[in-house]
Design an enzyme around this catalytic site. Structure first.
Site, PDB file in Angstrom:
ATOM      1  N   SER A  33       9.363   5.464  -6.293  1.00  0.00           N
ATOM      2  CA  SER A  33       8.162   5.554  -5.460  1.00  0.00           C
ATOM      3  C   SER A  33       8.254   4.552  -4.318  1.00  0.00           C
ATOM      4  CB  SER A  33       6.911   5.279  -6.303  1.00  0.00           C
ATOM      5  OG  SER A  33       6.871   3.911  -6.673  1.00  0.00           O
ATOM      6  N   SER A  92       6.348   1.902  -3.733  1.00  0.00           N
ATOM      7  CA  SER A  92       5.573   0.680  -3.962  1.00  0.00           C
ATOM      8  C   SER A  92       6.280  -0.586  -3.486  1.00  0.00           C
ATOM      9  CB  SER A  92       5.231   0.540  -5.446  1.00  0.00           C
ATOM     10  OG  SER A  92       6.391   0.265  -6.202  1.00  0.00           O
ATOM     11  N   LYS A 106       8.932  -4.764  -9.266  1.00  0.00           N
ATOM     12  CA  LYS A 106       8.008  -5.496  -8.396  1.00  0.00           C
ATOM     13  C   LYS A 106       8.614  -6.857  -8.071  1.00  0.00           C
ATOM     14  CE  LYS A 106       4.914  -2.222  -9.170  1.00  0.00           C
ATOM     15  NZ  LYS A 106       4.621  -1.195  -8.149  1.00  0.00           N
ATOM     16  N   SER A 119       0.568  -0.067  -4.328  1.00  0.00           N
ATOM     17  CA  SER A 119       1.353  -0.574  -5.449  1.00  0.00           C
ATOM     18  C   SER A 119       0.434  -0.840  -6.632  1.00  0.00           C
ATOM     19  CB  SER A 119       2.074  -1.876  -5.057  1.00  0.00           C
ATOM     20  OG  SER A 119       2.684  -2.464  -6.182  1.00  0.00           O
TER      21      SER A 119
END
Length: 343
Positions: free
Chosen positions: A115, A117, A172, A297
Site C-alpha cells: 500500500s 502508507s 512503518k 497510514s
C-alpha cells in the site's frame, strides 16, 4: 495410479489442510511453521535414505555381485532394494529447504510493499530485503530473542506483525522508543518528542525536540486516494499530495494532504488530548510507529504500540521495484530504485 503419484497427492492434500488450519488460527508465522514442518519431513526422509536405505542397498548390491561374480549394470542395481521416487524426491529437497529456512529465519526475509502508507519513501511495487538479524537472533516460531545484536532506533523502518492482525506484516517508521513522550499536533501535523531517560519516561531535566519541516511542494508523481471501486481498486483524486522533508532524529521525505483532516477521534492509547494535540507515552518493551504518508497510514496513532516481540526486522534494501499502483498489474520496472538502500 503408481504409489509415488498417490504419495504426492496425499502430501499436497495434507499440506493444504495444515495451511488452512494455521490460517484459521491466524497464527503470526504461518509460512514459517509450514516451512519448518516440510523441512523436518524432508530431513527425516533424507536421514533415513542416507543412513538406512542407501547403506542397506549398497550391501545387497555387493552381495549380488559376489554371488554372480560380475559387476551389475545400473538397471540391475535399480532392481535391488528399489527406492521410492516420491521419498527420494522429498529427501533431495532437504538441503534446499534447510538453506531457505535458515536464510529466511535468521538473515533476510523478502517483503513487498502492498500500500501507499510509506510513500514517498517506499512505493507500491517495491520489493525489500528485511534484515532479520538487525535487532537480534530470534527463534523462528515464537520470536523469542536468543542473541541480541542491536536495539531499535528512532527513524528505523521496521517490518512487524500488526498488533490488530498478527498474521499480517506491516511496515512503518519508528518515531518513539520506550519511555518517549510523543506529541502530535493534528492542526499543523508536527511532531514534538520528549526523550526518555534510561528507557523510562523523563520527569526532570528532559530533552524535548520539535521536528522541523521544509516548505511543502505538490508531488506530481502521486495522486491522493479518496476511495475504492467495487473491485477494490483505489479511486484517485486530481489533487497531488504535498512532499516535504521532516527533520527529527533522521531526515526523510513525507507526504501530507493539502488540507489536514481531523482524525483525533480515532486515536488510541493516548495519555492526553486537547486542542488537536495528542500525546502518547511509549511503554517499556514497545514502540510508537508512523507511516511517512501521514494522512493515509494506519499506525500507532490508531491501534497503539508495537511490542518488541512483534518486530520481524529492519527494512534495508530495495532489490526490485515494479512500476505499479495498488491492486493493479505492473506496467514496467523502476530501474532507478533497484538495489537502493532504504533511509
Amino acid at each position: 495410479m503408481s504409489k509415488s503419484n498417490l504419495f504426492f497427492i496425499l502430501l499436497i492434500v495434507a499440506g493444504y489442510a495444515v495451511w488452512k488450519l494455521l490460517d484459521h488460527l491466524a497464527l503470526p508465522n504461518t509460512f514459517t511453521i509450514l516451512l519448518i514442518l516440510l523441512t523436518a519431513l524432508c530431513g527425516a526422509l533424507w536421514c533415513y535414505h542416507r543412513f538406512v536405505v542407501l547403506p542397506k542397498r549398497a550391501r545387497q548390491i555387493l552381495r549380488a555381485e559376489k554371488r554372480t561374480g560380475k559387476t551389475l549394470s545400473d538397471e540391475e542395481k535399480n532392481q535391488i532394494e528399489p527406492i521410492s521416487e516420491g521419498g527420494e524426491f522429498l529427501a533431495s529437497l532437504f538441503p534446499v529447504l534447510a538453506f531457505v529456512l535458515i536464510l529466511r529465519s535468521f538473515i533476510f526475509e523478502p517483503f513487498q510493499i502492498p500500500s501507499g502508507s510509506m510513500e514517498p519513501t517506499l512505493r507500491v511495487g517495491d520489493f525489500l530485503l528485511v534484515e532479520k538479524y538487525a535487532y537480534g537472533i530470534k527463534d523462528p516460531v515464537f520470536q523469542n530473542t536468543i542473541i541480541e545484536t542491536g536495539k531499535q532506533q528512532r527513524g528505523d523502518i521496521i517490518v512487524f506483525k500488526a498488533p490488530p492482525e498478527p498474521s499480517i506484516d506491516y511496515i512503518k517508521r519508528i518515531v518513539g522508543v520506550p519511555g518517549d513522550r510523543i506529541q502530535y499536533n493534528e492542526a499543523d501535523r508536527r511532531i514534538t518528542l520528549t526523550y526518555a531517560k534510561d528507557g523510562k519516561e523523563c520527569s526532570v531535566d528532559c530533552v524535548t525536540k520539535t521536528f522541523s519541516y521544509s516548505e511543502p511542494q505538490a508531488d506530481e508523481e502521486f495522486n491522493i486516494i479518496i476511495g475504492q471501486d467495487r473491485s477494490g481498486k483505489p479511486i484517485y483524486s486530481a489533487e497531488h499530495p504535498l512532499k516535504l522533508i521532516e527533520r527529527g532524529d533522521v531526515e526523510h521525505e513525507i507526504h501530507w494532504d493539502p488540507l489536514p483532516p481531523n482524525a483525533t477521534y480515532m486515536y488510541q492509547d493516548y495519555v492526553s488530548q486537547q486542542n488537536y494535540i495528542t500525546e502518547w507515552v511509549v511503554p517499556e518493551g514497545e514502540y510508537f510507529v508512523m507511516g511517512d504518508n501521514r494522512n493515509h497510514s494506519a499506525d500507532s496513532r490508531f491501534w497503539g504500540f508495537v511490542p518488541e516481540k512483534n518486530i520481524v526486522g529492519k527494512a534495508s534494501y530495495i532489490w526490485l521495484s515494479l512500476d505499479k499502483k495498488q491492486n493493479e498489474w505492473p506496467t514496467g520496472i523502476r530501474f532507478d530504485r533497484l538495489f537502493s538502500k532504504i533511509h
